[in-house]
Design a protein around this motif. Structure first.
Motif, mmCIF file in Angstrom:
data_model
loop_
_atom_site.group_PDB
_atom_site.id
_atom_site.type_symbol
_atom_site.label_atom_id
_atom_site.label_comp_id
_atom_site.label_asym_id
_atom_site.label_seq_id
_atom_site.Cartn_x
_atom_site.Cartn_y
_atom_site.Cartn_z
ATOM 1 N N PRO A 45 28.121 48.318 42.299
ATOM 2 C CA PRO A 45 28.810 47.557 43.347
ATOM 3 C C PRO A 45 27.838 46.769 44.212
ATOM 4 C CG PRO A 45 28.677 49.878 43.929
ATOM 5 C CD PRO A 45 28.206 49.774 42.506
ATOM 6 N N ASP A 49 31.239 43.500 47.970
ATOM 7 C CA ASP A 49 32.379 43.610 47.057
ATOM 8 C C ASP A 49 33.603 44.182 47.773
ATOM 9 O OD1 ASP A 49 31.802 42.622 44.501
ATOM 10 O OD2 ASP A 49 30.694 44.421 43.937
ATOM 11 N N ILE A 51 36.764 46.141 46.662
ATOM 12 C CA ILE A 51 36.983 46.923 45.451
ATOM 13 C C ILE A 51 38.366 47.564 45.432
ATOM 14 C CG2 ILE A 51 36.096 48.848 44.068
ATOM 15 C CD1 ILE A 51 33.397 48.435 45.550
ATOM 16 N N GLY A 70 29.327 50.815 47.691
ATOM 17 C CA GLY A 70 30.633 50.202 47.930
ATOM 18 C C GLY A 70 31.099 50.431 49.354
#
Length: 250
Positions: A45, A49, A51, A70
């Motif tokens: 990640p 990002d 997600i 993330g």
């Protein structure tokens, strides 16, 4: 952190190793396997990002990805029992700022999100088509293993809606369904860009495949080195131990 966890009947508390995280699980529903761990470490990640985790279950993939960089994760879960576990696992590991659990059908994600909202979609979907193999009598286990609530087309169609153009879809699946995955993905303009096969042991056929697609990408696939799960004596290989965050002799 251990004194913050409250377990209900039938639940157990497992160690995720990474960041000293814990995970409440229910064996009568579905417990995560090495597949979830492999996918979380495959996606790489990026800091910014956005997600989506389709079918988060107990939240294991979202939690692991949050520990690997993330920061903005929407974790979808249809089963109310599993969604409750995921929420409690997020709260227990103090990941509320990074992960939002969304209880509901990800096939109806258009009710909550505009198209192109996400840059990365993760999926560890049910591996078997209904009517194949021996289905578990436990409804929670069966729905996690068989395409009872969502088909492969549903996964790719949802990813196409959620992803911005050029966004990535990463998935772990059975190796013997690789041809199906690539064929169905292309139907939704998902082009496989990198792929790695997973083997239980040296000399055996592949059991899993890890694939990353790019929405609207050009046809150019990199087949990466294989991953071996076990040594000849049954112990995890050094590479898998590193993924788990353990030393090979532990």
């Amino acid at each position: 952190m251990a004194d913050e966890w409250v377990l209900n009947e039938g639940e157990r508390l497992d160690d995720l190793v990474r960041d000293d995280m814990k995970l409440i699980q229910r064996p009568d529903h579905f417990c995560f396997s090495v597949d979830s761990v492999l996918l979380a470490h495959y996606v790489e990640p990026k800091k910014n990002d956005v997600i989506a985790d389709l079918g988060t279950g107990t939240g294991v993939i979202a939690l692991l990805v949050s520990s690997l960089g993330g920061n903005h994760i929407a974790a979808f879960e249809l089963d109310p029992v599993m969604a409750d576990l995921a929420r409690r696992n997020v709260e227990g590991n103090h990941k509320e700022a990074q992960i939002k659990v969304i209880e509901g059908d990800y096939r109806e994600s258009s009710r909550q999100f505009d198209s192109g909202k996400f840059s990365l979609v993760l999926a560890n979907p049910p591996y078997r088509e209904v009517g194949t193999g021996r289905m578990s009598a436990k409804s929670g286990v069966a729905s996690a293993s068989y395409e009872m609530n969502a088909t492969m087309d549903d996964v790719f169609k949802t990813a196409q809606y959620l992803l911005k153009y050029g966004g990535r879809l990463a998935m772990v699946h059975r190796a013997d369904r690789t041809a199906d995955l690539i064929t169905i993905g292309r139907k939704y303009h998902m082009e496989p860009k990198r792929m790695s096969f997973v083997y239980a042991r040296k000399g055996h056929t592949a059991v899993r495949v890890l694939i990353e697609w790019r929405y609207g990408g050009h046809a150019e696939l990199v087949v990466e080195p294989p991953l071996l799960l076990h040594n000849d004596d049954g112990s995890y290989t050094e590479e898998v131990c590193e993924i788990y965050g353990r030393k090979s002799h532990e």
